[in-house]
Design an enzyme around this catalytic site. Structure first.
Site, short mmCIF file in Angstrom:
data_model
loop_
_atom_site.label_atom_id
_atom_site.label_comp_id
_atom_site.label_asym_id
_atom_site.label_seq_id
_atom_site.Cartn_x
_atom_site.Cartn_y
_atom_site.Cartn_z
N LYS A 161 92.63 57.95 59.68
CA LYS A 161 91.35 57.56 60.25
C LYS A 161 91.34 56.09 60.30
O LYS A 161 91.40 55.58 59.20
CB LYS A 161 90.38 58.57 59.07
CG LYS A 161 88.95 58.51 59.79
CD LYS A 161 88.25 59.35 58.72
CE LYS A 161 86.70 59.32 59.30
NZ LYS A 161 85.95 60.61 58.28
N SER A 193 83.55 63.91 61.02
CA SER A 193 83.78 62.91 61.81
C SER A 193 85.31 62.61 61.79
O SER A 193 85.58 61.75 62.49
CB SER A 193 83.00 61.63 60.85
OG SER A 193 83.47 61.69 59.66
N SER A 221 83.62 66.13 56.70
CA SER A 221 84.24 65.70 57.84
C SER A 221 85.84 65.68 57.76
O SER A 221 86.41 65.53 58.87
CB SER A 221 83.80 63.88 57.72
OG SER A 221 82.65 63.80 58.39
#
Ligand code: GLN
Length: 489
Positions: free
Chosen positions: A78, A153, A177
């Site tokens: 990420k 996310s 997330s």
């Protein structure tokens, strides 16, 4: 269909047996990325050259008999973990050209274990969102249906794992997330206990809630990654100094007579009927394995969303004060004076959701409102945490089982004009962050439209082993986690 890219355990075995080289595996992932990522938009940055170099070095090391636990495994990260020399944007214009001068502890540990980093995955801007639509780099598309969101996310990491653009990925979870996008893309996602994994070098959103964790095709892979990521780090003052158990060895324990708490509040309103049916079937699987299902109550559940949306923005407003146009990141052109520099830099650098959070957070921390909002939210946070400890203790539970998300992947554009309906996507995951507990999401079926459904297992503090054991038992008895989307370029 057969997955084009192996799981981590399969890849590790094939690499060890010299059936495949890391260069071949890395190349296979890079080819998938080339074919599919113009559609999915899962990556912000692909680091192909360095990945192939690392893979070659890994193959040479293996030939000499040196191989770490993740040697040669191509992974995606990420884009909020600082990677030295590799652009790290947090999906924000503010950090569009930021090249960190240092490495996060998580990525340093993965690299030391031999992992090959393919690139940095797309996400909601500063991890604020539930659909990946707040990214400055555009939304990610769900590989099961490209008109839909993969969740957020950590949507880029989720889509990359689901579509086989990498063997495994890392996400972060502040309010859901990792777990919510895992559920929406049919993969396994684990949020460890707060403090189990170092936050050093992770760009901060809400520091008392943020945790990094694995996003993988199955539970075994999650255990293998957590083994490398977990452990004390003197660079993070909230990192817990306690030994890391053998997560992989814990997987094959029998779950006969293990007690699973099922909180009624999570099944009352808002849960889609198809998700409810799939989860009830999962409970039957556990009954069949000899586990005991115990109805429990977590009465403060309904206060989680308002509590989180005071605490998380408060911490975010303070963390994001550092983006002032002076030290790093975006700076506006030709500022008139210092105030103009701050105001225009921040107006240009941040997107609307980040600005909304900063305003909310600044408001609840302001002197007239601090007691009414921030202090009260902290008190309710404690009550929510107490709910969990009471349920675990009074009912002698091994784990708690709930839905992960109220519904399956929704359409892109469906909720992004309505922040409150977006915030409700995390109604089943946020409590866990407020209480600091470990939890994971794993797939348990599909709805009529063919979209994945997930359920969540929540553990006692630091008992990642219990949720991994339970999750593995389910995956031994079911095959939802082996189904992959038939996406093609
Ligand atoms: N969707 C939640 C939010 O927008 C949680 C995000 C997260 O876990 N990073 O804050």
């Amino acid at each position: 269909m057969d997955a084009p890219i192996p799981t981590l355990a399969q890849a590790a075995r094939a690499l060890a047996a010299r059936e495949v080289s890391s260069v071949e595996l890395t190349r296979a992932c890079l080819t998938r990325i080339e074919q599919l990522d113009s559609t999915l938009n899962a990556f912000i940055t692909v680091d192909a050259d360095r990945a192939l170099q690392t893979a070659a070095v890994s193959d040479q090391a293996r030939a000499r008999g040196e191989a770490g636990p993740l040697a040669g495994i191509p992974m995606a990260i990420k884009d909020l973990f600082c990677t030295e020399g590799l652009r790290t944007t947090c999906a924000s214009r503010m950090l569009e050209n930021f090249i960190p001068p240092y490495e996060s502890t998580v990525t340093a540990r993965l690299r030391a274990a031999g992992a090959v980093i393919l690139g940095k995955t797309n996400m909601d801007e500063f991890a604020m969102g539930s659909s990946n639509e707040t990214s400055y780099f555009g939304p990610v598309r769900n590989p099961w249906d490209t008109s839909r969101t993969p969740g957020g996310s950590s949507g880029g990491s989720a889509a990359a794992v689901a579509a086989g653009l990498c063997v495994a990925a890392i996400g972060t979870d502040t309010g859901g997330s990792i777990r919510q996008p895992a559920a929406m893309t049919g993969i396994t996602g684990l949020k460890p206990t707060y403090g189990r994994v170092s936050r050093f070098g992770m760009i901060a959103f809400a520091s008392s809630l943020d945790q990094a964790g694995p996003m993988t095709r199955d539970i075994r892979d999650a255990a293998m990654l957590l083994q490398v990521m977990a452990g004390h780090d003197p660079l993070d003052s909230t990192s817990i100094d306690t030994p890391v158990p053998d997560y992989v060895a814990a997987l094959d324990r029998p779950v006969r007579e293990w007690r699973i708490g099922v909180p009624e509040e999570y099944f009352s309103t808002g849960l889609h009927p198809e998700a409810r049916a799939a989860i009830e079937t999962a409970l039957e699987v556990y009954r069949g394995l000899g586990a005991v299902i115990v109805p429990v109550s977590l009465p403060y559940t309904q206060h989680a969303i308002p509590t989180y949306y005071i605490i998380a923005p408060a911490e975010a407003s303070s963390n994001l004060a550092r983006y002032d146009g002076i030290r790093f990141g975006h700076r506006c052109d030709q500022p008139k004076d210092l105030k103009d520099l701050y105001a225009r830099t921040r107006a240009e650098g941040f997107g609307p959701e980040v600005k909304r959070r900063i305003m909310l957070g600044t408001y609840v921390l302001s002197s007239g409102y601090y007691d009414a909002y921030y202090r009260k939210a902290q008190r309710v946070r404690r009550l929510i945490a107490d709910d969990f400890s009471r349920a675990f203790r009074d009912h002698e539970l091994s784990v708690i089982l709930t839905p992960t998300a109220p519904e399956c992947a929704f359409q892109l554009g469906e909720k992004n004009q309505d922040p409150v309906s977006m915030y409700l996507s995390d109604i089943f995951t946020i409590n866990v962050n407020l209480a600091g507990l470990p939890a994971l999401s794993l797939p348990c079926g599909f709805d009529a439209a063919g979209l994945p459904i997930g359920f969540q297992l929540i553990g006692r503090p630091l008992d990642e082993s219990a949720i991994l054991t339970m999750g593995h038992a389910y995956q031994q008895a079911s095959d939802w986690h082996t189904v992959t989307p038939g996406i093609s370029s």
